[in-house]
Design a protein around this motif. Structure first.
Motif, mmCIF file in Angstrom:
data_model
loop_
_atom_site.group_PDB
_atom_site.id
_atom_site.type_symbol
_atom_site.label_atom_id
_atom_site.label_comp_id
_atom_site.label_asym_id
_atom_site.label_seq_id
_atom_site.Cartn_x
_atom_site.Cartn_y
_atom_site.Cartn_z
ATOM 1 N N GLY A 147 0.805 -1.217 0.000
ATOM 2 C CA GLY A 147 0.000 0.000 0.000
ATOM 3 C C GLY A 147 0.838 1.266 0.000
ATOM 4 O O GLY A 147 2.029 1.275 0.310
ATOM 5 N N ALA A 148 0.174 2.358 -0.332
ATOM 6 C CA ALA A 148 0.856 3.636 -0.540
ATOM 7 C C ALA A 148 1.471 4.224 0.726
ATOM 8 O O ALA A 148 2.359 5.070 0.642
ATOM 9 C CB ALA A 148 -0.125 4.635 -1.145
ATOM 10 N N CYS A 149 1.011 3.798 1.891
ATOM 11 C CA CYS A 149 1.574 4.357 3.125
ATOM 12 C C CYS A 149 2.914 3.737 3.486
ATOM 13 O O CYS A 149 3.662 4.298 4.288
ATOM 14 C CB CYS A 149 0.585 4.176 4.281
ATOM 15 N N GLY A 150 3.211 2.570 2.914
ATOM 16 C CA GLY A 150 4.504 1.945 3.146
ATOM 17 C C GLY A 150 4.603 1.126 4.412
ATOM 18 O O GLY A 150 5.707 0.875 4.906
ATOM 19 N N TYR A 151 3.467 0.677 4.943
ATOM 20 C CA TYR A 151 3.500 -0.100 6.179
ATOM 21 C C TYR A 151 3.923 -1.550 5.968
ATOM 22 O O TYR A 151 4.106 -2.291 6.928
ATOM 23 C CB TYR A 151 2.131 -0.069 6.863
ATOM 24 N N GLY A 152 4.047 -1.968 4.706
ATOM 25 C CA GLY A 152 4.508 -3.327 4.435
ATOM 26 C C GLY A 152 3.469 -4.362 4.802
ATOM 27 O O GLY A 152 2.298 -4.254 4.443
ATOM 28 N N ASN A 153 3.886 -5.372 5.530
ATOM 29 C CA ASN A 153 2.982 -6.441 5.954
ATOM 30 C C ASN A 153 2.094 -5.929 7.088
ATOM 31 O O ASN A 153 2.544 -5.769 8.225
ATOM 32 C CB ASN A 153 3.783 -7.659 6.403
ATOM 33 N N LEU A 154 0.844 -5.668 6.764
ATOM 34 C CA LEU A 154 -0.063 -5.077 7.751
ATOM 35 C C LEU A 154 -0.338 -6.016 8.918
ATOM 36 O O LEU A 154 -0.668 -5.560 10.019
ATOM 37 C CB LEU A 154 -1.383 -4.690 7.082
#
Length: 262
Positions: free
Chosen positions: A55-62
């Protein structure tokens, strides 16, 4: 009724010290829920929510980073060039036969951008086109408020404080001359306006907003323990996280703190 001069003096001193203690306390800004407002919601991906990873926020593995499946992508109007990453919302389905009437609302965290689709009309597939306020939710989150076969439902939403466990987390990327930091698990307003980094051999270095929830500094910071100063976008509160990473910190690692917004 009578009292001694000694007791009067003691009472005066006690009240004075109490007042000074109260005045001396830092006034920490706490985020308050916003009023309810209308919007629409859809979902993307399947029941596993695997398509929400990244995703665009860059949190990686949610999942491993603590966000789970209660997430949503925001339309451009809400996304605010990434400054809305990490913000939290209560969403309730309204005025649709597909709503679950017994469900008051569900709470989601913004982790992605729902980009405009200019090839489609805003009322027919271009749900995230400006100026629409729209939530493209993970399927598990959407199914908490409505039946998935609805596709799209009218909703009411409001921003709420993000309730987190533990402190801020910082994930490092970059190289020897460029430090890129993703900030996760942000409480309170959930968002960040400004950020600084301080090496054990430097002063405070201003970091620029890269994209989503990431901030960058073009500096050589290897071999130094790192501290961070962060200002909330919404409340304007500033907090300092001292000695977040030791001098032997590594790129690709995530470092946790016990400090957070409220």
């Amino acid at each position: 009724m009578s009292f001694s001069l000694h007791s009067w003096r003691f009472g005066f001193v006690f009240m004075t010290l109490t007042a000074l203690a109260i005045i001396g306390k830092p006034c920490l800004a706490a985020y308050r829920p916003s009023p309810w407002a209308p919007a629409h919601a859809t979902f993307y991906g399947d029941g596993t929510a695997s398509e929400t990873i990244g995703g665009a926020c860059g949190y990686g593995n949610l999942f491993s980073n603590g966000y789970g499946t209660d997430t949503a992508a925001l339309s451009t109007t809400l996304f605010n060039n990434g400054f809305a990453c990490g913000t939290c919302y209560q969403i309730k389905c309204v005025q649709s036969k597909w709503c679950y009437p017994s469900v008051k609302f569900t709470t989601v965290t913004a982790t992605n951008l729902c980009p405009p689709n200019w090839s489609k009309d805003s009322n027919n597939g271009g749900w995230c086109n400006p100026p629409w306020v729209h939530f493209d939710m993970s399927k598990p989150a959407f199914m908490k408020i409505a039946q998935w076969k609805a596709g799209i439902v009218p909703v009411m939403y409001r921003r709420v404080p993000c309730v987190t466990r533990g402190g801020l987390r910082f994930k490092f990327q970059g190289n020897g001359y460029w430090l890129l930091v993703y900030v996760m698990n942000v409480g309170g307003g959930g968002d960040i306006a400004k950020m600084w980094v301080k090496g054990s051999k430097t002063g405070w270095i201003s970091m620029s907003h890269n994209w989503g929830a990431s901030y960058q500094a073009f500096a050589t910071l290897r071999g130094q323990s790192l501290s961070f100063k962060i200002t909330s976008y919404t409340t304007k509160e500033t907090i300092i996280c001292w000695n977040v990473a030791p001098a032997n910190w590594n790129l690709g690692w995530t470092y946790s703190t016990n400090v957070n917004f409220h």
